[in-house]
Design an enzyme around this catalytic site. Sequence first.
Site, PDB file in Angstrom:
ATOM      1  N   GLU A  51       4.882   6.785   9.599  1.00 24.61           N
ATOM      2  CA  GLU A  51       3.470   7.293   8.864  1.00 24.61           C
ATOM      3  C   GLU A  51       2.311   6.703   9.719  1.00 24.61           C
ATOM      4  O   GLU A  51       2.338   5.301   9.914  1.00 24.61           O
ATOM      5  CB  GLU A  51       3.204   6.450   7.415  1.00 24.61           C
ATOM      6  N   GLU A  59       5.169  14.764   1.897  1.00 23.98           N
ATOM      7  CA  GLU A  59       5.272  14.098   0.647  1.00 23.98           C
ATOM      8  C   GLU A  59       4.850  15.034  -0.628  1.00 23.98           C
ATOM      9  O   GLU A  59       4.108  15.879  -0.386  1.00 23.98           O
ATOM     10  CB  GLU A  59       4.647  12.795   0.707  1.00 23.98           C
ATOM     11  N   ASN A  68      10.675   2.670   1.178  1.00 23.13           N
ATOM     12  CA  ASN A  68       9.440   2.763   1.856  1.00 23.13           C
ATOM     13  C   ASN A  68       8.270   1.789   1.488  1.00 23.13           C
ATOM     14  O   ASN A  68       8.048   1.544   0.391  1.00 23.13           O
ATOM     15  CB  ASN A  68       8.935   4.136   1.263  1.00 23.13           C
ATOM     16  N   GLU A  69       7.753   1.265   2.321  1.00 19.65           N
ATOM     17  CA  GLU A  69       6.584   0.144   1.944  1.00 19.65           C
ATOM     18  C   GLU A  69       6.921  -0.918   1.004  1.00 19.65           C
ATOM     19  O   GLU A  69       6.450  -1.134  -0.030  1.00 19.65           O
ATOM     20  CB  GLU A  69       5.236   0.899   1.699  1.00 19.65           C
ATOM     21  N   GLN A  89      -0.250  13.842   7.009  1.00 20.48           N
ATOM     22  CA  GLN A  89       0.973  14.436   6.596  1.00 20.48           C
ATOM     23  C   GLN A  89       0.831  15.791   7.206  1.00 20.48           C
ATOM     24  O   GLN A  89      -0.047  16.221   8.056  1.00 20.48           O
ATOM     25  CB  GLN A  89       1.163  14.286   5.249  1.00 20.48           C
ATOM     26  N   TYR A 101      -2.283   3.281   9.048  1.00 25.61           N
ATOM     27  CA  TYR A 101      -3.380   4.494   9.283  1.00 25.61           C
ATOM     28  C   TYR A 101      -4.716   3.829   9.861  1.00 25.61           C
ATOM     29  O   TYR A 101      -4.968   2.813   9.725  1.00 25.61           O
ATOM     30  CB  TYR A 101      -3.596   4.621   7.664  1.00 25.61           C
TER      31      TYR A 101
HETATM   32  O1  AHR Z   1       0.866   8.800   3.179  1.00 25.08           O
HETATM   33  C1  AHR Z   1       0.285   8.419   1.772  1.00 25.08           C
HETATM   34  C2  AHR Z   1       1.039   7.170   1.401  1.00 25.08           C
HETATM   35  O2  AHR Z   1       0.629   6.322   2.305  1.00 25.08           O
HETATM   36  C3  AHR Z   1       2.365   6.780   1.280  1.00 25.08           C
HETATM   37  O3  AHR Z   1       3.011   7.641   0.265  1.00 25.08           O
HETATM   38  C4  AHR Z   1       2.822   5.485   1.741  1.00 25.08           C
HETATM   39  O4  AHR Z   1       3.816   5.165   2.193  1.00 25.08           O
HETATM   40  C5  AHR Z   1       1.498   5.061   2.121  1.00 25.08           C
HETATM   41  O5  AHR Z   1       1.022   4.109   1.489  1.00 25.08           O
END
Ligand code: AHR
Length: 492
Positions: free
Chosen positions: A294, A26, A173-174, A343, A240
Amino acid sequence: MEARLTIHTEQGMGTISKRLYGYFSEHLGRCIYEGTWVGEDSEIPNIEGIRTDVIEALRGLGIPVLRWPGGLFADTYHWRDGVGPRQERQPIVNVFWGGNAESNQFGTHEYFRLCELLGCEPYLAVNMGSGSIQEMADWIEYLTYDGDSRMTKLRRANGRENPWKLKYIGIGNEAWGGGGKMRPEYYADEFRRYACYCRSFAKEPFYKVACGPYGGDTHWTEVLLERAGDMIDGMSLHYYTQREPHRGRATGFGEDFWFDHMELAWKMDQFLTDQDRVMSRYDPRKRIGLIVDEWGTSFEQEEGTNPRFLEQQNTLLDALVACIHLNAFNEHNDRVHMANLAQTVNVIQAVLLTKGPQMIKTPTYHVMEMFRPHHQAERVAINLRSPLYAYHGHTVQALTASVSRHQSDELFVTLGNCDPYCDVWLDVEAGAPARLCEGRVLTDSIWDAHNTFEDPDRLHPVPFDQVETTESGCRILLPAKSVTALRLTLAQ
Ligand code: AHR
């Protein structure tokens, strides 16, 4: 402590797509700028502006697919800002990631060149949050149309004669969060509208990825699939491995932190099961893929770095988290079509860290590399009986495993032991004596062991030979807090 892995060698479970080993880059902090793109005039060795060391390291992983340009950034990105002569490109504000100037020096042509250099497939995230259908349609025409049109004239004027190959395209995205704060009902309708105009000009149709939920949220999945499932090829899932509300630092932690992250990592397996169950109600034949675009650890930023740059160290803990995730993706290969580590360079659970001209490989890099033989291999069915790792009344499974094969008599086995104290003897039952062809292990005496620019090779896989052949397979000694990869040959 004893454990058993039964390998049902006669039961093939389908191909493990190499795309389960994908990445995400990103425009965030130093992922693209400095970490990937240094510009043609840089003293750092580069190929057309892209760091040579990074290209070589990523090639070593057999990187199959790279998602770009975000993330949250994608929903603020207007592709026209990033094409044309670089000296004429105008900066914009990167509103999500620190509010600093985004120079647009790395744009569409640079990204596709990066993919060519890496030999990987592109995966574009288009701007639904603040863009328009027309903007998306123009980009698609610019990228994939072969004939004469306003867009292709522009592409040619910008130095690219032929269209690029593009299959994977993410729409939004999200969308439930930073990508528009939408309700699933609204997003589903918007997706239908965007998907209508998201048509490739090439022979191969696009694989359209709809924005899916976070973690275990199945309500979003229900609504989305009910209302738009017929137009969706893949649905994203983000998760995450992060402690809330205090994420804590990547290094210098205690056992509570270690245990929490193992517990959080194991949740991915449950999320995949739960999402698959709901998806199967609308799509029992599993046509629609789950695209975990992600995933990774998320800690507090390193001292002295911009909090919005999401820079963090990467330790043995990250290696175990990666191992648990990758084995889970493999084991759900009938539903998971792609996964992208968040990432690639310098940001969150990166495989590479850079400082000026220096670059180091993180423990996560080594895990991704160790798992490489799973790419496009046939998964083999297993049963794993594992001891539990207990901490303050909570438990997680200590071991994680996955098995695949390219050839009938050679098995590839990846194993993790997330118990930080107990070595485990694992009995592998494969129906015939198993001989070790090659084994490697990643471990350390310290749970936050990591590589630094001063000591770049502190943590790397070393040869592993703790294997004893038995009548029906072998016995393996898995060290505490370790990731192991083995190639085994079975006696005929
Ligand atoms: O990876 C960092 C961020 O985390 C991304 O931009 C977003 O999609 C997520 O919230």
